[in-house]
Structure formats: structure tokens, C-alpha cells
Design an enzyme around this catalytic site. Structure first.
Site, PDB file in Angstrom:
ATOM      1  N   GLN A 109       5.041  -1.234 -16.470  1.00 13.54           N
ATOM      2  CA  GLN A 109       4.860  -2.544 -15.849  1.00 13.54           C
ATOM      3  C   GLN A 109       4.796  -3.651 -16.891  1.00 13.54           C
ATOM      4  O   GLN A 109       5.258  -4.767 -16.641  1.00 13.54           O
ATOM      5  CB  GLN A 109       3.583  -2.547 -15.000  1.00 13.54           C
ATOM      6  CG  GLN A 109       3.638  -1.560 -13.852  1.00 13.54           C
ATOM      7  CD  GLN A 109       4.911  -1.682 -13.030  1.00 13.54           C
ATOM      8  OE1 GLN A 109       5.161  -2.699 -12.395  1.00 13.54           O
ATOM      9  NE2 GLN A 109       5.733  -0.638 -13.053  1.00 13.54           N
ATOM     10  N   HIS A 137       8.005  -5.616 -17.674  1.00 17.65           N
ATOM     11  CA  HIS A 137       8.585  -6.537 -16.697  1.00 17.65           C
ATOM     12  C   HIS A 137       8.539  -7.979 -17.166  1.00 17.65           C
ATOM     13  O   HIS A 137       9.484  -8.746 -16.975  1.00 17.65           O
ATOM     14  CB  HIS A 137       7.822  -6.455 -15.369  1.00 17.65           C
ATOM     15  CG  HIS A 137       8.353  -5.423 -14.425  1.00 17.65           C
ATOM     16  ND1 HIS A 137       9.644  -5.430 -13.967  1.00 17.65           N
ATOM     17  CD2 HIS A 137       7.756  -4.361 -13.844  1.00 17.65           C
ATOM     18  CE1 HIS A 137       9.818  -4.418 -13.140  1.00 17.65           C
ATOM     19  NE2 HIS A 137       8.693  -3.743 -13.056  1.00 17.65           N
ATOM     20  N   GLU A 178      -1.472  -4.454  -7.617  1.00 18.93           N
ATOM     21  CA  GLU A 178      -0.206  -4.118  -6.969  1.00 18.93           C
ATOM     22  C   GLU A 178      -0.024  -2.603  -6.905  1.00 18.93           C
ATOM     23  O   GLU A 178       0.345  -2.053  -5.866  1.00 18.93           O
ATOM     24  CB  GLU A 178       0.925  -4.764  -7.771  1.00 18.93           C
ATOM     25  CG  GLU A 178       2.310  -4.534  -7.219  1.00 18.93           C
ATOM     26  CD  GLU A 178       3.375  -5.128  -8.118  1.00 18.93           C
ATOM     27  OE1 GLU A 178       4.532  -5.259  -7.652  1.00 18.93           O
ATOM     28  OE2 GLU A 178       3.089  -5.462  -9.292  1.00 18.93           O
ATOM     29  N   HIS A 179      -0.276  -1.916  -8.028  1.00 21.61           N
ATOM     30  CA  HIS A 179      -0.145  -0.459  -8.099  1.00 21.61           C
ATOM     31  C   HIS A 179      -1.397   0.143  -8.728  1.00 21.61           C
ATOM     32  O   HIS A 179      -1.973  -0.437  -9.649  1.00 21.61           O
ATOM     33  CB  HIS A 179       1.035  -0.039  -9.004  1.00 21.61           C
ATOM     34  CG  HIS A 179       2.299  -0.800  -8.804  1.00 21.61           C
ATOM     35  ND1 HIS A 179       2.697  -1.838  -9.631  1.00 21.61           N
ATOM     36  CD2 HIS A 179       3.284  -0.645  -7.882  1.00 21.61           C
ATOM     37  CE1 HIS A 179       3.867  -2.304  -9.222  1.00 21.61           C
ATOM     38  NE2 HIS A 179       4.246  -1.602  -8.166  1.00 21.61           N
ATOM     39  N   ASP A 212       8.918   2.630  -7.675  1.00 22.31           N
ATOM     40  CA  ASP A 212       9.832   1.509  -7.886  1.00 22.31           C
ATOM     41  C   ASP A 212      11.248   1.833  -7.438  1.00 22.31           C
ATOM     42  O   ASP A 212      12.009   0.922  -7.101  1.00 22.31           O
ATOM     43  CB  ASP A 212       9.856   1.124  -9.372  1.00 22.31           C
ATOM     44  CG  ASP A 212       8.774   0.124  -9.731  1.00 22.31           C
ATOM     45  OD1 ASP A 212       8.142  -0.430  -8.811  1.00 22.31           O
ATOM     46  OD2 ASP A 212       8.559  -0.104 -10.938  1.00 22.31           O
ATOM     47  N   HIS A 241      -3.843 -27.788  32.636  1.00 25.92           N
ATOM     48  CA  HIS A 241      -3.964 -26.327  32.576  1.00 25.92           C
ATOM     49  C   HIS A 241      -4.698 -25.811  33.819  1.00 25.92           C
ATOM     50  O   HIS A 241      -4.274 -24.848  34.465  1.00 25.92           O
ATOM     51  CB  HIS A 241      -4.746 -25.894  31.331  1.00 25.92           C
ATOM     52  CG  HIS A 241      -3.955 -25.883  30.062  1.00 25.92           C
ATOM     53  ND1 HIS A 241      -3.478 -27.024  29.486  1.00 25.92           N
ATOM     54  CD2 HIS A 241      -3.557 -24.843  29.279  1.00 25.92           C
ATOM     55  CE1 HIS A 241      -2.826 -26.705  28.374  1.00 25.92           C
ATOM     56  NE2 HIS A 241      -2.859 -25.382  28.221  1.00 25.92           N
TER      57      HIS A 241
END
Length: 429
Positions: A256, A259, A323-324, A357, A416
């Protein structure tokens, strides 16, 4: 890289400050995105092409902004056979996973005799943003387009920055049934999908990750179109005991970190000696990694090692809401079952995040920046809408009507109330 000792009395304050460092986005990015969006809204395709000229140095016309079927065919042909095979393999697994998420329509009659229910229908048009720049992302195409295809979306339009589109990206688009591809990136590409621009017809929802300008544009366009999420830099937490191979865990953390310099990798372990071995393994791997400069910056600025009892790891993971998260321990379920806030959980020593992934089948578009506290990853449901269904006959309405009148009058909404009262011959007030 920061080191934290869970037993230190100052741990909580220092760790919370560390997590808060990555929040927020620069105001100048948001302002630039707002200006670009308004330019495309008013100026249409000529404005979008002008932004492509200014930001991407791309000379495009209405005739060349779309990728032709012939170019897609060439991309598929030029894609390496082993990559084409991997794309097809991944697509099958992603398709099968998301097929299992398909919800059922329902109709029932309750005790009052009212027929109620819901039905699910696919979106008509979806736009997929596929980043360029740092790498080619065929996996992004698959993870966004295949669920849309499974849901039954009529039109899937993809946009990606101009320049050479990698054959693997075109092969993935072909595999996912995407034939509408536009050479527009950044905030102007997102705005073109939202408002329409010349031959680019507007879509109902935009999905897919991008840089800070893309994220800022999606934030501002929410309401004009639906969006999937506001993607931030990637994140991974690895919970590991000393029985792991430090090279394996180092590789997972770097998967990661490579990235983006803003990505975050965190190791939680109960062994200081193992932590040192992982750090040494990372140094060795960084020295030979092609993306080593990016990964090194990420690890230096945003990486962390936490020395803590493994039983404390679920609580720490919930605070991070990553995230992970990987649980590389003998009984991963015991710890993972206590995690409420994570985009995806990977169980056991032989389940690196990298399989998620690409080929596990689960979706890799996941909440970042602690958004896992309140949101989920991309799924079939992102491409479906649920519509409620109600039917009353005279007898059922006779039971519901008086309560409708009472509540409408309590809210000060006489029209209404009258819509129900007129059917019951109740005098208007």
C-alpha cells in the site's frame, strides 16, 4: 515512521494526533475544482477540451476525444496474453461475488390489509473514472464496471486522462463490456460526465478513484449526480505475531505504501523483536523496489509500528477504521470478529491484501480516511435503486386514513390532511 508503545500512558493522545494528521484537503484544490466544474457546466465540451490542453497538454477535438472501437481492439491485441488471462480470471471472480449480492424484490400484505413492498432497479447511466499518471489500473476498470454490468446498468461511460491508454486498461474495459471511453481526466473529466459535454451525455452516478482534484470535484457534484465515495490515500493495518515471516509482512505493508506518498501502513504486533525484523526487511525491499521512492516517503511520513498485546488490536483497528486490515495470526477470526470499522478484512497468513486488490472477487473500492466508521465498499447496491410500493383498498385506507389526518394536522399541513380526509368524508378544518 512512528513507533508507539501501547503501555505508555501517553499513547492515546499521541496516537490520536497521529491519526488526525491525514485529515482534510487543501482549500486551493477545492477552489480550483469549483472553477473547473463551473467552466465545464457553462462551456461544455470546448471548455473541457481547453482544460485538457492546459493541464494535460493534450490537443483533442470532438472527433478525437473518444477512444474508437479500433483502438480498443488494438489494445486488447497488444495486451500480454498472461495479463489478458489474469483479467478474465479476475472478472469471473468479481462477477460471481457481486452476483451473490443481488437482492430480492418483495410484496406482502400486513395486518391492516395494506400491500407493501419494494423493488430494485438498475441505474440507467454510470460514469467510471479511471486514473492515469502513476500506473495503469485495469483492476480499477474491473472493480467498477463489472458490478455495474452485473446490476444491469444500461450505459457505462468511462473517462481517463489523455495520452496513451495502456493495453491492459483497454483489455479490462473490453472484458467488462465498456465501449464508451473518453480521453478526459481530472475535475473537468468528472464535470463532463455530470453535466454532459458535446457528445458526452450526462450520467446518473460517478464512481472510481482519482487525485485530490477528482475527489474535490466529486464532493461538489454530489446532488447533481450520485457518487460512490470520496477516496483518499490507501491504508493498511497488519496485525501480526512473531511467528510470521518478516519479509512477508514487510511486503504487505509496502504493497500500500507504493501507491502514494500519502498512503498509510501500520504494523501492530506484540513482539518488539519481530517489529525490528519487519523494519529491517522493509529496508532491504525498499532498496530494490521500482516504486521505492514513493513507498519510502509514505513509510517515513505516515507509517507506524505499534507494540501492543494482540488482544488490544481489534480496539486499535476500530479507532483507525482502515481501508484494509490483515490478521496474520493463528486464529484470525477471534480478533476479526471484534472489528466493526474496516473496509475489508483479510484472514490468515496466506491472505495478503494484494489478492483483494485483484482476484479474490471482493471489491477493492473501499472507504478511506476513517470513513469505514460509517460506509462500506463499492458493491452491487451502488448500481441499484430501491423503490417502495404501497397499495390500499377502501378497508385498509379506513384504518390508515384517520391517523394520517391527525398527524398531518399536527404538522400544520392542511392539504396533506385533506388528501386523506376527503376519502373518509371528514370535514375540512
Amino acid at each position: 515512521m512512528r513507533r508507539f508503545d501501547y503501555s505508555n500512558p501517553a499513547f492515546n493522545v499521541a496516537f490520536d494526533a497521529f491519526l488526525d494528521e491525514r485529515r482534510g484537503s487543501p482549500a486551493d484544490v477545492d477552489a480550483a475544482a469549483a472553477e473547473i466544474i463551473e467552466g465545464v457546466r457553462r462551456g461544455g465540451l470546448p471548455a473541457a477540451l481547453d482544460y485538457a490542453r492546459r493541464f494535460d497538454r493534450a490537443e483533442l477535438t470532438e472527433e478525437t476525444v473518444r477512444v474508437t472501437p479500433e483502438e480498443i481492439e488494438i489494445g486488447v491485441r497488444d495486451c500480454a496474453p498472461e495479463v489478458r488471462e489474469a483479467i478474465a480470471f479476475a472478472a469471473r471472480r468479481i462477477r460471481a461475488y457481486h452476483e451473490r449480492q443481488r437482492p430480492a424484490d418483495a410484496r406482502f400484505v400486513d395486518d391492516a390489509g395494506v400491500e407493501l413492498g419494494w423493488r430494485w432497479t438498475p441505474l440507467e447511466a454510470v460514469g467510471i473514472y479511471v486514473p492515469g499518471g502513476r500506473a495503469a489500473y485495469p483492476s480499477t476498470v474491473l472493480m467498477n464496471a463489472v458490478p455495474a454490468q452485473v446490476a444491469g446498468v444500461d450505459r457505462i461511460a468511462m473517462t481517463t486522462p489523455p495520452g496513451r491508454i495502456e493495453p491492459a486498461v483497454l483489455a479490462a474495459a473490453y472484458e467488462a463490456g465498456v465501449s464508451e471511453i473518453w480521453r478526459l481526466g481530472g475535475a473537468h473529466g468528472v464535470a463532463a460526465l455530470a453535466y454532459g459535454a458535446g457528445p458526452i451525455r450526462p450520467v446518473d452516478k460517478i464512481v472510481g478513484p482519482g487525485n485530490a482534484y477528482v475527489t474535490a470535484a466529486k464532493r461538489r457534484l454530489y446532488g447533481v449526480v450520485g457518487i460512490d465515495a470520496l477516496a483518499g490515500p490507501s491504508e493498511i493495518v497488519v496485525v501480526a505475531d512473531a511467528d510470521n515471516d518478516p519479509d512477508w509482512i514487510a511486503a504487505d505493508l509496502l504493497s500500500q505504501a507504493e501507491h502514494d506518498p500519502a498512503a498509510q501502513s501500520i504494523l501492530i504486533t506484540d513482539s518488539p523483536g519481530f517489529a525490528a525484523a519487519v523494519e529491517a526487511a522493509m529496508a532491504r525491499q525498499l532498496a530494490t523496489l521500482a516504486t521505492g521512492a514513493t513507498a519510502q516517503e509514505s513509510w517515513d511520513i505516515h507509517g507506524a509500528v505499534i507494540i501492543a498485546p494482540l488482544d488490544a488490536s481489534p480496539g486499535l483497528v476500530n479507532r483507525i477504521a482502515p481501508e484494509h486490515v490483515e490478521f496474520a495470526v493463528p486464529d484470525p477470526d477471534r480478533l476479526a470478529d471484534q472489528v466493526r470499522h474496516a473496509g475489508a478484512i483479510f484472514l490468515g497468513r496466506y491472505t495478503p491484501e494484494a489478492v483483494g486488490d485483484y482476484v479474490a472477487g471482493s471489491n477493492h473500492v473501499l472507504p478511506t480516511s476513517r470513513a469505514a466508521r460509517f460506509s462500506s465498499g463499492l458493491s452491487l447496491y451502488d448500481f441499484l435503486k430501491r423503490t417502495s410500493i404501497v397499495r390500499c383498498d377502501a378497508q385498509a385506507f379506513a384504518e390508515l386514513g384517520p391517523h394520517t389526518v391527525a398527524l398531518a394536522r399536527a404538522e400544520g399541513l392542511p392539504a396533506h390532511a385533506h388528501a386523506a380526509a376527503v376519502r373518509l368524508n371528514i370535514p375540512r378544518r
